[in-house]
Structure formats: C-alpha cells, structure tokens
Design an enzyme around this catalytic site. Sequence first.
Site, PDB file in Angstrom:
ATOM      1  N   ARG A  12       0.839  -1.197  -0.134  1.00 44.04           N
ATOM      2  CA  ARG A  12      -0.027   0.063   0.108  1.00 44.04           C
ATOM      3  C   ARG A  12       0.792   1.330  -0.098  1.00 44.04           C
ATOM      4  N   THR A  39       2.914  11.493  12.957  1.00 44.77           N
ATOM      5  CA  THR A  39       2.686  10.597  13.953  1.00 44.77           C
ATOM      6  C   THR A  39       1.337  10.792  14.759  1.00 44.77           C
ATOM      7  N   ARG A  73      -7.530 -24.731  16.393  1.00 44.41           N
ATOM      8  CA  ARG A  73      -6.338 -25.074  17.582  1.00 44.41           C
ATOM      9  C   ARG A  73      -7.071 -25.635  18.477  1.00 44.41           C
ATOM     10  N   PHE A 104       1.592  22.966  19.258  1.00 48.27           N
ATOM     11  CA  PHE A 104       2.654  22.246  18.435  1.00 48.27           C
ATOM     12  C   PHE A 104       3.994  22.857  18.989  1.00 48.27           C
ATOM     13  N   SER A 111       8.563  15.671  12.147  1.00 47.59           N
ATOM     14  CA  SER A 111       7.118  16.237  12.507  1.00 47.59           C
ATOM     15  C   SER A 111       7.071  17.822  12.013  1.00 47.59           C
ATOM     16  N   GLU A 120       3.509   9.888   7.914  1.00 48.80           N
ATOM     17  CA  GLU A 120       2.349  10.457   7.489  1.00 48.80           C
ATOM     18  C   GLU A 120       1.883  11.145   8.474  1.00 48.80           C
ATOM     19  N   ASP A 143       0.968  11.205  17.766  1.00 55.27           N
ATOM     20  CA  ASP A 143       0.995  12.705  18.534  1.00 55.27           C
ATOM     21  C   ASP A 143       0.492  13.729  17.569  1.00 55.27           C
TER      22      ASP A 143
HETATM   23  P1  TGC Z   1       1.409  25.689   9.694  1.00 58.92           P
HETATM   24  O1  TGC Z   1       1.711  26.843   9.694  1.00 58.92           O
HETATM   25  O2  TGC Z   1       0.119  25.010  10.228  1.00 58.92           O
HETATM   26  O3  TGC Z   1       0.829  25.465   8.000  1.00 58.92           O
HETATM   27  C1  TGC Z   1       1.465  25.956   7.008  1.00 58.92           C
HETATM   28  C2  TGC Z   1       0.949  26.025   5.760  1.00 58.92           C
HETATM   29  O4  TGC Z   1       0.257  24.560   5.259  1.00 58.92           O
HETATM   30  C3  TGC Z   1      -1.042  24.769   5.633  1.00 58.92           C
HETATM   31  N1  TGC Z   1      -1.418  23.382   5.961  1.00 58.92           N
HETATM   32  C4  TGC Z   1      -2.125  22.342   5.270  1.00 58.92           C
HETATM   33  N2  TGC Z   1      -2.478  22.445   3.997  1.00 58.92           N
HETATM   34  C5  TGC Z   1      -3.270  21.338   3.346  1.00 58.92           C
HETATM   35  N3  TGC Z   1      -3.386  20.175   4.162  1.00 58.92           N
HETATM   36  C6  TGC Z   1      -2.928  20.051   5.499  1.00 58.92           C
HETATM   37  N4  TGC Z   1      -2.998  19.253   6.259  1.00 58.92           N
HETATM   38  C7  TGC Z   1      -2.040  21.282   5.889  1.00 58.92           C
HETATM   39  N5  TGC Z   1      -1.727  21.536   7.448  1.00 58.92           N
HETATM   40  C8  TGC Z   1      -1.338  22.887   7.210  1.00 58.92           C
HETATM   41  C9  TGC Z   1      -1.611  26.179   6.457  1.00 58.92           C
HETATM   42  O5  TGC Z   1      -2.873  26.110   6.216  1.00 58.92           O
HETATM   43  C10 TGC Z   1      -0.371  26.806   6.061  1.00 58.92           C
HETATM   44  O6  TGC Z   1      -0.958  27.428   5.025  1.00 58.92           O
HETATM   45  P2  TGC Z   1      -0.500  28.926   4.523  1.00 58.92           P
HETATM   46  O7  TGC Z   1      -1.322  29.298   3.274  1.00 58.92           O
HETATM   47  O8  TGC Z   1      -0.992  29.713   5.713  1.00 58.92           O
HETATM   48  O9  TGC Z   1       1.088  29.189   4.567  1.00 58.92           O
HETATM   49  O10 TGC Z   1       2.540  24.460   9.682  1.00 58.92           O
HETATM   50  P3  TGC Z   1       3.247  24.046  10.961  1.00 58.92           P
HETATM   51  O11 TGC Z   1       4.649  24.217  10.394  1.00 58.92           O
HETATM   52  O12 TGC Z   1       2.844  24.380  12.271  1.00 58.92           O
HETATM   53  O13 TGC Z   1       2.885  22.455  10.862  1.00 58.92           O
HETATM   54  C11 TGC Z   1       1.743  21.839  10.880  1.00 58.92           C
HETATM   55  C12 TGC Z   1       1.830  20.493  10.940  1.00 58.92           C
HETATM   56  C13 TGC Z   1       2.720  19.812  12.213  1.00 58.92           C
HETATM   57  C14 TGC Z   1       0.600  19.693  11.343  1.00 58.92           C
HETATM   58  C15 TGC Z   1       2.329  19.638   9.918  1.00 58.92           C
HETATM   59  O14 TGC Z   1       3.979  20.167   9.821  1.00 58.92           O
HETATM   60  C16 TGC Z   1       2.715  18.128   9.687  1.00 58.92           C
HETATM   61  O15 TGC Z   1       1.778  17.538   9.252  1.00 58.92           O
HETATM   62  N6  TGC Z   1       3.747  17.508  10.340  1.00 58.92           N
HETATM   63  C17 TGC Z   1       3.831  16.134  10.178  1.00 58.92           C
HETATM   64  C18 TGC Z   1       5.021  15.967   8.875  1.00 58.92           C
HETATM   65  C19 TGC Z   1       4.323  14.612   8.157  1.00 58.92           C
HETATM   66  O16 TGC Z   1       3.482  14.049   8.075  1.00 58.92           O
HETATM   67  N7  TGC Z   1       5.258  14.096   7.204  1.00 58.92           N
HETATM   68  C20 TGC Z   1       5.028  13.159   6.286  1.00 58.92           C
HETATM   69  C21 TGC Z   1       6.180  13.009   5.409  1.00 58.92           C
HETATM   70  S1  TGC Z   1       5.791  11.960   3.860  1.00 58.92           S
HETATM   71  C22 TGC Z   1       5.691  10.255   4.718  1.00 58.92           C
HETATM   72  O17 TGC Z   1       5.755  10.124   5.524  1.00 58.92           O
HETATM   73  C23 TGC Z   1       5.345   9.458   3.679  1.00 58.92           C
HETATM   74  S2  TGC Z   1       5.096   7.657   4.043  1.00 58.92           S
HETATM   75  C24 TGC Z   1       4.963   6.533   3.078  1.00 58.92           C
HETATM   76  C25 TGC Z   1       3.582   6.234   2.954  1.00 58.92           C
HETATM   77  O18 TGC Z   1       2.718   7.277   2.941  1.00 58.92           O
HETATM   78  O19 TGC Z   1       3.037   5.168   2.665  1.00 58.92           O
HETATM   79  P1  FAD Z   2      10.109  13.085  15.121  1.00 53.25           P
HETATM   80  O1  FAD Z   2       9.395  14.342  14.541  1.00 53.25           O
HETATM   81  O2  FAD Z   2      11.640  13.487  15.622  1.00 53.25           O
HETATM   82  O3  FAD Z   2       9.187  12.618  16.546  1.00 53.25           O
HETATM   83  C1  FAD Z   2       9.675  12.128  17.446  1.00 53.25           C
HETATM   84  C2  FAD Z   2       8.734  11.871  18.681  1.00 53.25           C
HETATM   85  O4  FAD Z   2       8.439  13.048  19.109  1.00 53.25           O
HETATM   86  C3  FAD Z   2       7.479  11.195  17.998  1.00 53.25           C
HETATM   87  O5  FAD Z   2       6.820  10.553  19.069  1.00 53.25           O
HETATM   88  C4  FAD Z   2       6.585  12.376  17.673  1.00 53.25           C
HETATM   89  O6  FAD Z   2       5.207  12.298  17.898  1.00 53.25           O
HETATM   90  C5  FAD Z   2       6.990  13.452  19.133  1.00 53.25           C
HETATM   91  N1  FAD Z   2       6.583  14.859  18.494  1.00 53.25           N
HETATM   92  C6  FAD Z   2       7.500  15.607  17.574  1.00 53.25           C
HETATM   93  N2  FAD Z   2       6.988  16.989  17.664  1.00 53.25           N
HETATM   94  C7  FAD Z   2       5.983  16.905  18.710  1.00 53.25           C
HETATM   95  C8  FAD Z   2       5.261  17.839  19.292  1.00 53.25           C
HETATM   96  N3  FAD Z   2       5.279  19.156  18.620  1.00 53.25           N
HETATM   97  N4  FAD Z   2       4.462  17.537  20.503  1.00 53.25           N
HETATM   98  C9  FAD Z   2       4.341  16.483  20.788  1.00 53.25           C
HETATM   99  N5  FAD Z   2       5.215  15.188  20.428  1.00 53.25           N
HETATM  100  C10 FAD Z   2       5.939  15.688  19.455  1.00 53.25           C
HETATM  101  N6  FAD Z   2       8.943  10.634   4.794  1.00 53.25           N
HETATM  102  C11 FAD Z   2       8.960  11.359   3.581  1.00 53.25           C
HETATM  103  O7  FAD Z   2       9.134  12.348   3.434  1.00 53.25           O
HETATM  104  N7  FAD Z   2       8.697  10.633   2.631  1.00 53.25           N
HETATM  105  C12 FAD Z   2       8.629   9.268   2.583  1.00 53.25           C
HETATM  106  O8  FAD Z   2       8.310   8.652   1.580  1.00 53.25           O
HETATM  107  C13 FAD Z   2       8.354   8.581   4.019  1.00 53.25           C
HETATM  108  N8  FAD Z   2       8.575   7.193   4.157  1.00 53.25           N
HETATM  109  C14 FAD Z   2       8.574   6.734   5.156  1.00 53.25           C
HETATM  110  C15 FAD Z   2       8.773   5.420   5.301  1.00 53.25           C
HETATM  111  C16 FAD Z   2       8.986   4.644   6.908  1.00 53.25           C
HETATM  112  C17 FAD Z   2       8.965   3.272   6.904  1.00 53.25           C
HETATM  113  C18 FAD Z   2       9.067   5.646   7.715  1.00 53.25           C
HETATM  114  C19 FAD Z   2       9.436   4.883   8.918  1.00 53.25           C
HETATM  115  C20 FAD Z   2       9.025   6.821   7.789  1.00 53.25           C
HETATM  116  C21 FAD Z   2       8.700   7.606   6.480  1.00 53.25           C
HETATM  117  N9  FAD Z   2       8.884   9.052   6.137  1.00 53.25           N
HETATM  118  C22 FAD Z   2       8.924   9.408   5.250  1.00 53.25           C
HETATM  119  C23 FAD Z   2       9.242   9.753   7.320  1.00 53.25           C
HETATM  120  C24 FAD Z   2       7.924  10.076   8.263  1.00 53.25           C
HETATM  121  O9  FAD Z   2       7.085  10.992   7.801  1.00 53.25           O
HETATM  122  C25 FAD Z   2       8.537  10.384   9.634  1.00 53.25           C
HETATM  123  O10 FAD Z   2       9.290   9.472  10.262  1.00 53.25           O
HETATM  124  C26 FAD Z   2       7.464  11.114  10.502  1.00 53.25           C
HETATM  125  O11 FAD Z   2       6.977  12.454   9.869  1.00 53.25           O
HETATM  126  C27 FAD Z   2       8.006  11.643  11.975  1.00 53.25           C
HETATM  127  O12 FAD Z   2       9.351  12.163  11.828  1.00 53.25           O
HETATM  128  P2  FAD Z   2      10.550  11.823  12.777  1.00 53.25           P
HETATM  129  O13 FAD Z   2      10.723  10.166  12.778  1.00 53.25           O
HETATM  130  O14 FAD Z   2      11.589  12.722  12.535  1.00 53.25           O
HETATM  131  O15 FAD Z   2       9.970  11.976  14.339  1.00 53.25           O
END
Ligand code: TGC
Ligand code: FAD
Length: 389
Positions: free
Chosen positions: A95, A370, A273, A388, A143, A368, A372
């Site tokens: 997925r 955490t 079982r 945050f 994050s 995508e 938290d």
């Molecule tokens: P913040 O100041 O709240 O927002 C910045 C700008 O972005 C807008 N925005 C969004 N827009 C669309 N969808 C959302 N979910 C949005 N969240 C925020 C917001 O309106 C603002 O827009 P503008 O026009 O005012 O500039 O940003 P922040 O820096 O305070 O962060 C907010 C937070 C913590 C929620 C965000 O940064 C976050 O989601 N952090 C988690 C990071 C994350 O999920 N990374 C994933 C990486 S990819 C991955 O993990 C792939 S895994 C593989 C798989 O999917 O199978």
């Molecule tokens: P951190 O952000 O360092 O967090 C560590 C701990 O602190 C967590 O428990 C978190 O919840 C907590 N924490 C952080 N901030 C706060 C807060 N403000 N308040 C309270 N608690 C907090 N990323 C991509 O860009 N593209 C990909 O394709 C992708 N694929 C991935 C595949 C795998 C198998 C894995 C494991 C990760 C992948 N990621 C990818 C990264 C993933 O999105 C990050 O691991 C995730 O966003 C968390 O970041 P971090 O691991 O640095 O943890």
Amino acid sequence: MSPAVRPEDFLGIDQLLSDEERDIRDTVRAFVRDRVVPEVGDWFEEARIPSELPGELGRLGVLGMHLEGYGCAGTSATAYGLACMELEAGDSGIRSLVSVQGSLAMYAIHRWGSEAQKQRWLPAMAEGEAVGCFGLTEPDSGSDPGSMRTHARRDGADWILHGQKMWITNGSLADVAVVWAGTDEGVRGFLVPKGTPGFSTKDIHRKLSLRASVTSELLLDDVRLPADAILPGATSLKGPLSCLNEARYGIVWGAAGAARACFEAALDYSTTRIQFDRPIASFQIQQQKLAMMAMEVNRATLLALHLGRLKDAGTLRPEQVSMGKLANVNAALEVARTARQVLGANGITLDYPIIRHMNNLESVVTYEGTADVHALVIGSALTGIQAFR
Ligand code: TGC
Ligand code: FAD
C-alpha cells in the site's frame, strides 16, 4: 428475516457500496490473494520487493487511480480507498508503494506541476513504467517539516539544490524524486530525475518494519536543475502538506485492511487450534477478543467509508483525515497485538501474517504524521489553540 451475519462483513458494509466500488474492491482483493499473499512473507524476510511489481500494479490500474486524465483512471476517492484497504490487507509495504506513487508523487505533479511535467511523468507513472518518490522528511526535520535545511538557490536560469532527505519510500527505485526545499521564495518542490549529476540515494537497512518496501536517503550535492524542474503551483509549506492529506486518507482505509487480515487469521486459527480438548474459540476469553477485533475492524471500515463519502462530496477537511488516521491506525495496532496473542507461539512467525502486519503498523503510526501530531491537529481544531510549539 435478515440472513445471519457474516464474520467477514458483520455490519453489512458491503451494501453501502455501489456495484462499481465492489467490482474494484474485488479485483484488487483477487490480485492481493493471488500475487501478494503467497509471497509477501518471503519479501518481508528478505527485505525486498520484486522489481516487476510497479508494472503489475500499473496494469491493475491502482497507480494514481483517483486522478483525472494523463492515463489515470479517475475513480472516486471511495474506490481508491477500497483499493488501499485491500492492498494493505496484503502488506502495508505494498500500500505504501501505491500511496507514495499515486497520492504523493503523482498527486504533487498533478496538482502543482506544469502541463509539460504532467505529460512527461503522469502517464508513465500510472503504468508503473516510472516510479516516483516524495522527499519531505530530513534527518533533523520530521514532524516539523518547516524546519527543513535542504535549500535551493537560483543560478542564472537554473536552480542549485543542496541537502539530504531521510526515510524516503521508493527512494532508490524512483525514476523521479519530488524534493521539497527552502528557497528565498518559500518552500518549493523540484522534480529530480534519477541520474541527475550530484543526486544519489542510499538504502536504509536493518528495518524490522515495512521490510517489503524500499526506504532510502536522498543525497543532493549541489544538484543543478533547469528552470522547468520546479513545480510552478506550490509556493509554501502548503504544497507538500496538501499532498499528505491524500496519502493519509489512503492510510485510513489501509489500516482497516491490515486489521481485517489480522482478525481473519485469528478467527480461523481459533476455530482449529485444540487445547484442553476444545477449539480455543470455545473459551469465553478468546471469544471476547474475537468480538473486540470484529468490532474494531467494522468500526474502522465504517469510519473510512464515511470519510470517503465526504471526500467524494468535496467536503473532507484535513483535521477529519487526522482523526481517521489516528483512530484507524491505533485500532489496527490493537487488533494486531490481540490477534497475535490468539495464535500463541505461532503468532511470532512469518508463516502467519499477523506479526508482519503488527511490525508494519509501527511505521504506519509514525509516518504521514505521528499519532501525536494527529492528536494535536484534532486538539487545535477543537480548542483553537495550537499546541505544536
Ligand atoms: P502550519 O503553519 O500549520 O501550516 C503551513 C501551511 O500549510 C497549510 N496546511 C495544510 N494545507 C493542506 N493540508 C494540510 N493538512 C495542512 N496543514 C497545514 C496551512 O494552512 C499553512 O498554509 P498557509 O497558506 O497559511 O501558508 O504548519 P506547521 O509548520 O505549524 O506544521 C503543522 C503540522 C505539524 C501539522 C505539519 O507540519 C505536519 O503535518 N507535520 C507532520 C509531517 C508529516 O506528516 N510528514 C510526512 C512525510 S511523507 C511520509 O511520511 C510518507 S510515508 C509513506 C506512505 O505514505 O506510505
Ligand atoms: P520526530 O518528529 O523526531 O518525532 C519523535 C517523537 O516526538 C514522536 O513520538 C513525535 O510524535 C514526537 N513529537 C514531535 N513533535 C512533537 C510535538 N510538537 N508535540 C508532541 N510530540 C511531538 N518521509 C517522507 O518525506 N517521505 C517518505 O516517503 C517517507 N516514508 C517513510 C517510510 C517509513 C518506513 C518511515 C518509518 C518513515 C517515512 N517517512 C517519510 C518519514 C516520516 O514521515 C517521519 O518519520 C515522521 O513524519 C516523523 O518524523 P521523525 O521520525 O523525525 O520523528
């Protein structure tokens, strides 16, 4: 009188789907049954995925299936969700491959790219001939992606991209990387084709989760890119965050699929079982576990379907996606841990799917956003107070 309940669809959720949705679901389910389930234990053990799998998934029609035009099927969000559920019932890694390709890399190009970028990449990506990855996370920026250090500067008409991305799904497989970087003009996205001088990847090994999935570092050492490598439509952090909504939505469904696979394995095992001269399913404490798992699987599926209907109606909000991801991944982890206990010692082997799902879900609860982060998104929507920082 209504017919007796069926364990595999206790609440009759099937009736809430259209014929077309059921057809798509059944087609993907058959692919997973025939192609993935017999082999995925070996892929997981050997930490690999077959190189032909992206092409097979392309032929199945699931890569970017919810996007319009450019060789994509243009299905409903609900149909896409159902496909994610079936794929993750096989393995979260499969997925993930599909999510990153369709919801992150292809969606970024579809939503924020130029016409030329769409023509160049989307048809090939829909067929699985070209693989994409999505580079947002960095070693010191997970994050909090706004703290990213990867940056790009203009040099004449070109851009020079420098930095490092970490934990990138499909990284070394990818023909094109969507890389997010800070610039003087805000966060921008760049398309970096494989083989561009200065761009290399390094796979991350020793993972005990998502082993049937490639996870890599992207190394960007003063990579020179032409002006048309930039995604013209994305000019702030909103660009990458909007893509995350799409992939998180797929995970809401996928987690329900992983939970269902664990529940079904436990139900089957419990009826065959024998201990103390009886199937273990005859003991009240095991039935209570089965009831809890069935309840969580049905609840997770209903929640996913509800969000799917909202998405198809164009009203789904990011904080609702956060609630879905948080609720369903937590539920799936609970189901997986319970199911594993039902299998006793057999539950720890790759001969059964449960511990593989359980370990995978430890990644799903982290990537995508955490658990938290999603709780804080919900908290912020409830209270109007950002917790945050
Ligand atoms: P913040 O100041 O709240 O927002 C910045 C700008 O972005 C807008 N925005 C969004 N827009 C669309 N969808 C959302 N979910 C949005 N969240 C925020 C917001 O309106 C603002 O827009 P503008 O026009 O005012 O500039 O940003 P922040 O820096 O305070 O962060 C907010 C937070 C913590 C929620 C965000 O940064 C976050 O989601 N952090 C988690 C990071 C994350 O999920 N990374 C994933 C990486 S990819 C991955 O993990 C792939 S895994 C593989 C798989 O999917 O199978
Ligand atoms: P951190 O952000 O360092 O967090 C560590 C701990 O602190 C967590 O428990 C978190 O919840 C907590 N924490 C952080 N901030 C706060 C807060 N403000 N308040 C309270 N608690 C907090 N990323 C991509 O860009 N593209 C990909 O394709 C992708 N694929 C991935 C595949 C795998 C198998 C894995 C494991 C990760 C992948 N990621 C990818 C990264 C993933 O999105 C990050 O691991 C995730 O966003 C968390 O970041 P971090 O691991 O640095 O943890």
